[in-house]
Design a protein around this motif. Structure first.
Motif, short mmCIF file in Angstrom:
data_model
loop_
_atom_site.label_atom_id
_atom_site.label_comp_id
_atom_site.label_asym_id
_atom_site.label_seq_id
_atom_site.Cartn_x
_atom_site.Cartn_y
_atom_site.Cartn_z
N ALA A 43 1.05 -0.94 -0.21
CA ALA A 43 0.17 0.20 0.15
C ALA A 43 0.88 1.19 0.07
O ALA A 43 0.84 2.47 -0.56
N GLU A 50 1.99 6.68 -6.60
CA GLU A 50 -0.11 8.11 -7.16
C GLU A 50 0.32 8.81 -7.74
O GLU A 50 1.12 9.80 -7.03
N LYS A 60 -5.81 13.36 3.39
CA LYS A 60 -6.25 12.84 1.82
C LYS A 60 -4.97 11.84 2.21
O LYS A 60 -5.75 10.81 1.04
N LYS A 62 -3.73 9.78 4.35
CA LYS A 62 -4.10 8.53 4.72
C LYS A 62 -4.86 7.91 4.74
O LYS A 62 -4.89 6.77 4.64
N ASP A 63 -6.21 8.57 4.19
CA ASP A 63 -7.54 8.36 3.73
C ASP A 63 -7.16 7.18 2.35
O ASP A 63 -7.57 6.20 2.54
N LEU A 64 -6.77 8.08 1.88
CA LEU A 64 -5.68 6.92 0.32
C LEU A 64 -5.20 6.15 0.78
O LEU A 64 -5.27 4.35 0.26
N PHE A 66 -5.71 4.12 3.62
CA PHE A 66 -6.47 3.46 4.24
C PHE A 66 -7.40 2.51 3.49
O PHE A 66 -7.51 1.17 3.43
N ARG A 67 -7.65 3.40 2.13
CA ARG A 67 -8.65 2.21 1.43
C ARG A 67 -7.71 1.40 0.79
O ARG A 67 -8.08 0.25 0.22
N ARG A 68 -6.85 1.47 0.21
CA ARG A 68 -5.67 0.28 -0.22
C ARG A 68 -5.62 -0.89 0.53
O ARG A 68 -5.57 -1.35 0.58
N TYR A 70 -8.01 -1.64 2.77
CA TYR A 70 -9.29 -2.02 3.07
C TYR A 70 -9.16 -3.83 2.09
O TYR A 70 -9.71 -4.50 2.60
N ILE A 71 -8.52 -3.14 1.27
CA ILE A 71 -8.45 -4.23 0.15
C ILE A 71 -7.83 -5.32 0.05
O ILE A 71 -8.14 -7.04 0.56
N TYR A 73 -7.70 -6.61 3.94
CA TYR A 73 -8.36 -7.26 4.95
C TYR A 73 -7.29 -7.51 6.44
O TYR A 73 -7.07 -7.77 6.62
#
Length: 125
Positions: A43, A50, A60, A62-64, A66-68, A70-71, A73
């Motif tokens: 990640a 990116e 933003k 950190k959000d990106l 944690f989205r990575r 989340y995929i 698990y």
């Protein structure tokens, strides 16, 4: 003629099987911790690739991140484990966390993991 038998006795086989079983059980507890660390590293590397990541604010980024995660698990990395610090024309992102899994009775397996990644302007920005 007297024939001698060679090989392992039943007790020796049971002891060997128990030792191998303990190591397999320990592997079952530790391998998921390391696969999660690998997901964190992936990640971070993906976030570094990116386009325009240095133009985002730390929230933003950190959000990106944690989205990575989340995929993948990855459950053990929390927001308080992630630090984004400004450095030169980019950021340095540090993820430092600890995973504790019960092993046998009152024994735990503890893994401490730390990953750093520089987020800076590249050729794609």
């Amino acid at each position: 003629m007297k024939r001698t038998q060679r090989g392992m006795t039943l007790i020796g086989f049971i002891i060997t099987l128990a030792v191998v079983g303990v190591f397999v059980y320990m592997g079952m507890k530790t391998i998921p911790m390391y696969s999660e660390y690998y997901a964190v590293k992936q990640a971070l590397n993906g976030l570094a690739q990116e386009p325009g990541v240095t133009g985002y604010d730390p929230a933003k980024i950190k959000d990106l991140f944690f989205r990575r995660l989340y995929i993948s698990y990855a459950d053990n990395v929390k927001a308080e484990n992630v630090k984004v610090v400004r450095k030169d024309a980019g950021y340095v992102m540090t993820v430092e966390y600890e995973v504790r899994k019960p092993l046998i009775a009152n024994l735990d397996v503890v893994g401490k993991f730390k990953a750093d990644q520089e987020l800076r302007r590249g050729a794609v920005d």
